[in-house]
Motif scaffolding. Sequence first.
Motif, PDB file in Angstrom:
ATOM      1  N   GLY A  32     -23.360  49.204 -35.169  1.00  0.00           N
ATOM      2  CA  GLY A  32     -23.675  48.557 -36.442  1.00  0.00           C
ATOM      3  C   GLY A  32     -25.056  48.941 -36.947  1.00  0.00           C
ATOM      4  N   ALA A  33     -26.064  48.827 -36.070  1.00  0.00           N
ATOM      5  CA  ALA A  33     -27.433  49.179 -36.458  1.00  0.00           C
ATOM      6  C   ALA A  33     -27.559  50.680 -36.727  1.00  0.00           C
ATOM      7  CB  ALA A  33     -28.409  48.759 -35.361  1.00  0.00           C
ATOM      8  N   ILE A  34     -26.869  51.480 -35.924  1.00  0.00           N
ATOM      9  CA  ILE A  34     -26.933  52.935 -36.111  1.00  0.00           C
ATOM     10  C   ILE A  34     -26.417  53.321 -37.494  1.00  0.00           C
ATOM     11  CG2 ILE A  34     -25.957  55.126 -35.333  1.00  0.00           C
ATOM     12  CD1 ILE A  34     -26.034  53.995 -32.478  1.00  0.00           C
ATOM     13  N   VAL A  35     -25.301  52.716 -37.907  1.00  0.00           N
ATOM     14  CA  VAL A  35     -24.744  53.029 -39.223  1.00  0.00           C
ATOM     15  C   VAL A  35     -25.672  52.543 -40.334  1.00  0.00           C
ATOM     16  CG1 VAL A  35     -22.818  52.563 -40.790  1.00  0.00           C
ATOM     17  CG2 VAL A  35     -22.373  53.120 -38.403  1.00  0.00           C
ATOM     18  N   ASN A  36     -26.366  51.413 -40.114  1.00  0.00           N
ATOM     19  CA  ASN A  36     -27.365  50.967 -41.095  1.00  0.00           C
ATOM     20  C   ASN A  36     -28.448  52.013 -41.290  1.00  0.00           C
ATOM     21  OD1 ASN A  36     -26.894  47.586 -40.242  1.00  0.00           O
ATOM     22  ND2 ASN A  36     -26.819  48.341 -42.329  1.00  0.00           N
ATOM     23  N   PHE A  37     -28.924  52.589 -40.188  1.00  0.00           N
ATOM     24  CA  PHE A  37     -29.942  53.638 -40.285  1.00  0.00           C
ATOM     25  C   PHE A  37     -29.372  54.881 -40.969  1.00  0.00           C
ATOM     26  CE2 PHE A  37     -31.843  51.519 -36.360  1.00  0.00           C
ATOM     27  CZ  PHE A  37     -32.839  50.894 -37.083  1.00  0.00           C
ATOM     28  N   LEU A  38     -28.148  55.258 -40.631  1.00  0.00           N
ATOM     29  CA  LEU A  38     -27.526  56.428 -41.256  1.00  0.00           C
ATOM     30  C   LEU A  38     -27.336  56.216 -42.757  1.00  0.00           C
ATOM     31  CD1 LEU A  38     -24.825  57.379 -38.571  1.00  0.00           C
ATOM     32  CD2 LEU A  38     -26.999  58.526 -39.029  1.00  0.00           C
ATOM     33  N   PHE A  39     -26.998  54.996 -43.134  1.00  0.00           N
ATOM     34  CA  PHE A  39     -26.827  54.670 -44.553  1.00  0.00           C
ATOM     35  C   PHE A  39     -28.150  54.834 -45.297  1.00  0.00           C
ATOM     36  CE2 PHE A  39     -26.130  51.415 -47.996  1.00  0.00           C
ATOM     37  CZ  PHE A  39     -25.129  52.108 -48.657  1.00  0.00           C
ATOM     38  N   ALA A  40     -29.231  54.362 -44.682  1.00  0.00           N
ATOM     39  CA  ALA A  40     -30.551  54.519 -45.291  1.00  0.00           C
ATOM     40  C   ALA A  40     -30.948  55.988 -45.366  1.00  0.00           C
ATOM     41  CB  ALA A  40     -31.591  53.723 -44.499  1.00  0.00           C
ATOM     42  N   ILE A  41     -30.653  56.737 -44.319  1.00  0.00           N
ATOM     43  CA  ILE A  41     -30.956  58.168 -44.314  1.00  0.00           C
ATOM     44  C   ILE A  41     -30.221  58.869 -45.451  1.00  0.00           C
ATOM     45  CG2 ILE A  41     -30.570  60.321 -43.024  1.00  0.00           C
ATOM     46  CD1 ILE A  41     -31.160  58.706 -40.467  1.00  0.00           C
ATOM     47  N   LEU A  42     -28.965  58.480 -45.683  1.00  0.00           N
ATOM     48  CA  LEU A  42     -28.185  59.066 -46.782  1.00  0.00           C
ATOM     49  C   LEU A  42     -28.846  58.790 -48.128  1.00  0.00           C
ATOM     50  CD1 LEU A  42     -25.604  60.392 -47.907  1.00  0.00           C
ATOM     51  CD2 LEU A  42     -24.531  58.128 -47.868  1.00  0.00           C
ATOM     52  N   ILE A  43     -29.289  57.547 -48.337  1.00  0.00           N
ATOM     53  CA  ILE A  43     -29.917  57.193 -49.617  1.00  0.00           C
ATOM     54  C   ILE A  43     -31.252  57.906 -49.791  1.00  0.00           C
ATOM     55  CG2 ILE A  43     -30.969  55.307 -50.926  1.00  0.00           C
ATOM     56  CD1 ILE A  43     -28.869  53.438 -49.756  1.00  0.00           C
ATOM     57  N   LEU A  44     -32.112  57.807 -48.782  1.00  0.00           N
ATOM     58  CA  LEU A  44     -33.446  58.407 -48.902  1.00  0.00           C
ATOM     59  C   LEU A  44     -33.365  59.929 -48.950  1.00  0.00           C
ATOM     60  CD1 LEU A  44     -35.426  56.106 -46.435  1.00  0.00           C
ATOM     61  CD2 LEU A  44     -35.232  55.932 -48.929  1.00  0.00           C
ATOM     62  N   GLY A  45     -32.412  60.507 -48.209  1.00  0.00           N
ATOM     63  CA  GLY A  45     -32.218  61.956 -48.276  1.00  0.00           C
ATOM     64  C   GLY A  45     -31.724  62.399 -49.640  1.00  0.00           C
ATOM     65  N   SER A  46     -30.869  61.589 -50.257  1.00  0.00           N
ATOM     66  CA  SER A  46     -30.374  61.906 -51.598  1.00  0.00           C
ATOM     67  C   SER A  46     -31.504  61.869 -52.620  1.00  0.00           C
ATOM     68  CB  SER A  46     -29.275  60.914 -51.998  1.00  0.00           C
ATOM     69  OG  SER A  46     -28.171  61.005 -51.115  1.00  0.00           O
ATOM     70  N   PHE A  47     -32.374  60.859 -52.511  1.00  0.00           N
ATOM     71  CA  PHE A  47     -33.531  60.800 -53.406  1.00  0.00           C
ATOM     72  C   PHE A  47     -34.400  62.045 -53.254  1.00  0.00           C
ATOM     73  CE2 PHE A  47     -33.727  55.865 -53.774  1.00  0.00           C
ATOM     74  CZ  PHE A  47     -32.766  55.915 -54.763  1.00  0.00           C
TER      75      PHE A  47
END
Length: 377
Positions: free
Chosen positions: A116-131
Amino acid sequence: MTENPGFLLTVLAFVLVIGPLVFVHELGHYIAGRIFGVKAETFSIGFGGTIAGWHDKRGTHWKLGWLPLGGYVRFAGDMGAASQPTAEWLALPPEERAKTFQAKPLWQRSIIVAAGAIVNFLFAILILGSFAYLEGVPRTPPVIAMVAEGSAADRAGMKEGDRILSISGRSIGDFEDIYRIVRFSPIEPMQIAIDRGGNRLSVDVTPGVLVERDRFGNEYRMGQLGIGKPPAVYDDIGLLEAPLVGAERTWGIVRLMVDTLGQVVTGRRSVKELGGPLKIAQVSGEAAMMGWESLIGFIALVSINLGFINLLPVPMLDGGHLFFYAIEAIRRKPVPVEAQEWAYRGGFALLVSLMLLVTFNDLTSFGLWQKLGGLIG
């Protein structure tokens, strides 16, 4: 005059922030469980009574609760706070028992809990990487363009043209790194390594405090060195580099969270600065007023917070389960059920106390107590 997003926008923005993040977190548990053949009995977004629900072909009950402040996945065999096998579990047929959480080896259970926590970090990485991919990455060199007279940097002997190499042991790659570290460390002594004409020097600096007030009337205490930066430089990055930049930014935010938590624990930062769901709702509404980019960036920040908090070794959180699994791996046998039960009671009490504290802080920041005092007076 301050702006106010209004009650309806605040509630809507809060749901838009919390709802997807809870879903993403629980989806991580669910996917990991599916990979290892564990049957999910219930997948719930929100608590309380069911607003809507259905069963899929695998027998999982998907439901939406009326209180969108959390969620959970209940796996077959995951019974009790300590997740220990029960008489009902032992009575299951072998083929059914094999699909339960407790039937899986320790390493698989650990991955399911951490997912659960790992996917939260991956989700943030996706957003910040997209920016980073869409906007470019700031590469402004960490060279001091100006030193304000009488500032913290001036008192420490820093000069125009100095190149900042590290702050308190943290390597500095660009000027934004300086800003990210210093802004969260007002009146926090730090050692700064600089390059001055090819010579490496070390200076001790205590940043000053800059109080800023945003358009919504919120005040922020920020650290300030009193230095100016050179003209901004932005570099475009490729699609393959974007996740790396997103991961780097996510890790930087996690480090700041660790530092902030350490400051609170050691008394260098007031517990009054801790916020809870009400504060998240307020900032969600304010971020929505500032535009979609601001709201999505805030979602990434909350996602990192959710992942970080869930990994803390506190019973009742995912990190508490992982802590007991680590002890089990060392002892080669589970922690006694009684010890786990007592620990979970203590963890529950701690979480309730923390929730009351942050709610009190939130209401204080809204000026509720002052208003009540005025009515009473």
